[in-house]
Design a protein around this motif. Structure first.
Motif, mmCIF file in Angstrom:
data_model
loop_
_atom_site.group_PDB
_atom_site.id
_atom_site.type_symbol
_atom_site.label_atom_id
_atom_site.label_comp_id
_atom_site.label_asym_id
_atom_site.label_seq_id
_atom_site.Cartn_x
_atom_site.Cartn_y
_atom_site.Cartn_z
ATOM 1 N N ALA A 58 -21.484 0.182 -10.070
ATOM 2 C CA ALA A 58 -22.131 0.163 -8.756
ATOM 3 C C ALA A 58 -21.927 1.515 -8.075
ATOM 4 O O ALA A 58 -20.806 2.035 -8.026
ATOM 5 N N ARG A 89 -26.174 0.498 -4.405
ATOM 6 C CA ARG A 89 -25.900 -0.381 -3.276
ATOM 7 C C ARG A 89 -26.024 0.424 -1.988
ATOM 8 O O ARG A 89 -25.764 1.641 -1.976
ATOM 9 N N ILE A 95 -20.811 -3.546 -2.288
ATOM 10 C CA ILE A 95 -20.004 -3.289 -3.483
ATOM 11 C C ILE A 95 -18.806 -4.229 -3.514
ATOM 12 O O ILE A 95 -18.462 -4.797 -4.563
ATOM 13 N N SER A 109 -16.790 0.420 -10.093
ATOM 14 C CA SER A 109 -17.388 0.948 -8.872
ATOM 15 C C SER A 109 -16.547 2.089 -8.326
ATOM 16 O O SER A 109 -15.375 2.258 -8.691
#
Length: 455
Positions: A58, A89, A95, A109
């Motif tokens: 992400a 995102r 996230i 992420s």
């Protein structure tokens, strides 16, 4: 006889016998082989040498530092035969929701230090800081010289980022540091960065606070605008002392535009680290790929802030390191990554302990195997000796020429079996002794047949 002829004879005769005896050894030790195969399969399943699922990373909005990192990592993964899927995102909140949701595909992420707490990500481990994210405060008007820029903009219109973004969360942290109880105010405009930049350039707002990389298009646009100035933080060292996850960076005088000497003086700024977090069960091969991609990116990219040091690095120690990252930061990159394909190097790094243990076990097993080989050879010879004894007893009890002829046929078949039997070197004397005994028994059978035919 030269060595080539010797090899030809071996390939023609002894090799076939060798394969035959190993086939018989396999029959003897089939149960043991099944147990060993099951143990090997269990070890393979436990070690899991290859990634078993897709890696989904992400990132932030398009053009941000995390978006650029994601593209670089995706390229590195592709070059090394791995798959990395990128999902953008709009904010940190999204996230966080993905990382907490067990049904989410996202398993890695970026989290900027100070914008997220380790308690928010209990199922994640860190691979360290892979980039820095400077805290930019752009403003219009005359050059300002204030100790606390946040107090100055406490009652003035300033864009602080959209809700749930890193910029908005860090702005609140810094505002509350010396201005406790400020909270949300109408002049704190929660605008997307692109819209906020347009309004700042148009003169609709006084300032913009943004956390992003130097190469961000929005940052570059504002840095090169003659009407926009960059805020200096005279108390930057004090901020770093109060908030250890921050670090000091400097925009040197004239570094933006040397011909126009922009900025006119050194600008001291704050920066945070960009942590790469992954789920604890993300495969070690994937973790090595992330770390090596971050190192490659740092080596190949001109860093505008050299004081940030070499990346990746373990600076935000609030996030626990993964075991792979711990090896990376304490022992460095294993040398075989330099001359092996990435998948093979990472596989060896992941399973070298198991391979070493298996090697230590293999030495005595190999010696035993040689012993089993000799045992099987000896066992076959003794079985032939016992068969010879039974045939000799039958020959002794034969009362007709037909009975003796049947024994003679068995002896000839036994002689063929013995001739086809491969034996180890130290039992060769037993082999030839057996051949002589069988040959002698064949002669005895021939004589007895002749004697019985006379009767």
């Amino acid at each position: 006889m030269n060595i080539f002829n010797h090899f030809r004879l071996y390939a023609r005769h002894d090799l076939g016998r060798e394969l035959s005896v190993w086939g018989k050894i396999g029959q003897f030790y089939l149960p043991v082989a099944i147990v060993v195969a099951l143990a090997a399969a269990a070890t393979f399943f436990y070690v899991q040498p290859f990634p078993g699922r897709d890696t989904v990373l992400a990132t932030g909005q398009r053009g941000t530092v995390t978006d650029q990192l994601g593209e670089a990592f995706e390229s590195f993964f592709k070059r090394n035969g791995l798959t990395l899927q990128i999902e953008s995102r709009t904010g940190l909140d999204e996230i966080e929701n993905d990382l907490r949701d067990p049904d989410s595909r996202v398993n890695a992420s970026f989290v900027v230090s100070g914008a997220g707490s380790p308690a928010d990500y209990p199922a994640l481990v860190s691979l360290g800081n892979v980039a820095i994210a400077p805290l930019w405060l752009f403003y219009r008007g005359d050059t300002l010289s204030v100790d606390d820029p946040f107090e100055y903009y406490r009652d003035k219109p300033i864009a602080i980022g959209a809700p749930g973004t890193v910029s908005q969360k860090l702005f609140k942290t810094l505002m509350e540091l010396n201005n406790p109880g400020t909270g949300d105010k109408p002049n704190f405009l929660k605008l997307p960065h692109a819209e906020a930049a347009d309004r700042l350039l148009a003169g609709d707002i006084d300032a913009l606070f943004i956390v992003d990389g130097y190469s961000s298009p929005i940052v570059q646009r504002l840095l090169h605008s003659p009407d926009i100035k960059l805020m200096n933080f005279p108390l930057v060292d004090a901020y770093v002392r109060r908030l250890p996850f921050l670090q000091k960076v400097t925009v040197p005088r004239g570094s933006i535009d040397i011909s126009e000497v922009q900025p006119a003086a050194d600008v001291a700024m704050l920066a945070s680290g960009v942590n790469l977090l992954v789920e604890k069960d993300v495969h070690p091969t994937v973790q090595w790929a992330f770390l090596l991609a971050a190192r490659e990116l740092n080596l190949k990219t001109d860093n505008f802030f050299p004081s940030a040091g070499n990346l990746p690095q373990y600076k935000d120690r609030g996030f626990p390191l993964s075991s792979v990252a711990t090896r990376f930061y304490t022992s460095g990159v294993p040398s075989f990554f330099g001359y092996m394909p990435f998948w093979l190097a990472s596989l060896l790094e992941n399973v070298w302990v198991v391979l070493f243990a298996l090697f230590l076990l293999a030495l005595p097993i190999f010696k035993r195997l040689i012993g089993y080989r000799g045992f099987a050879s000896q066992k076959l010879l003794w079985l032939h000796f016992w068969e010879l004894r039974y045939l000799e007893d039958e020959l002794k009890e034969s009362r007709t020429a037909g009975q003796a002829s049947a024994v003679l046929e068995g002896l000839r078949h036994l002689d063929e079996q013995v001739a086809a039997t491969w034996v180890v070197d130290d039992q060769m004397r037993h082999y030839f002794n057996l051949r002589r005994c069988v040959g002698s028994a064949i002669q005895d059978a021939g004589k007895k047949i002749a004697d019985l035919e006379k009767v």
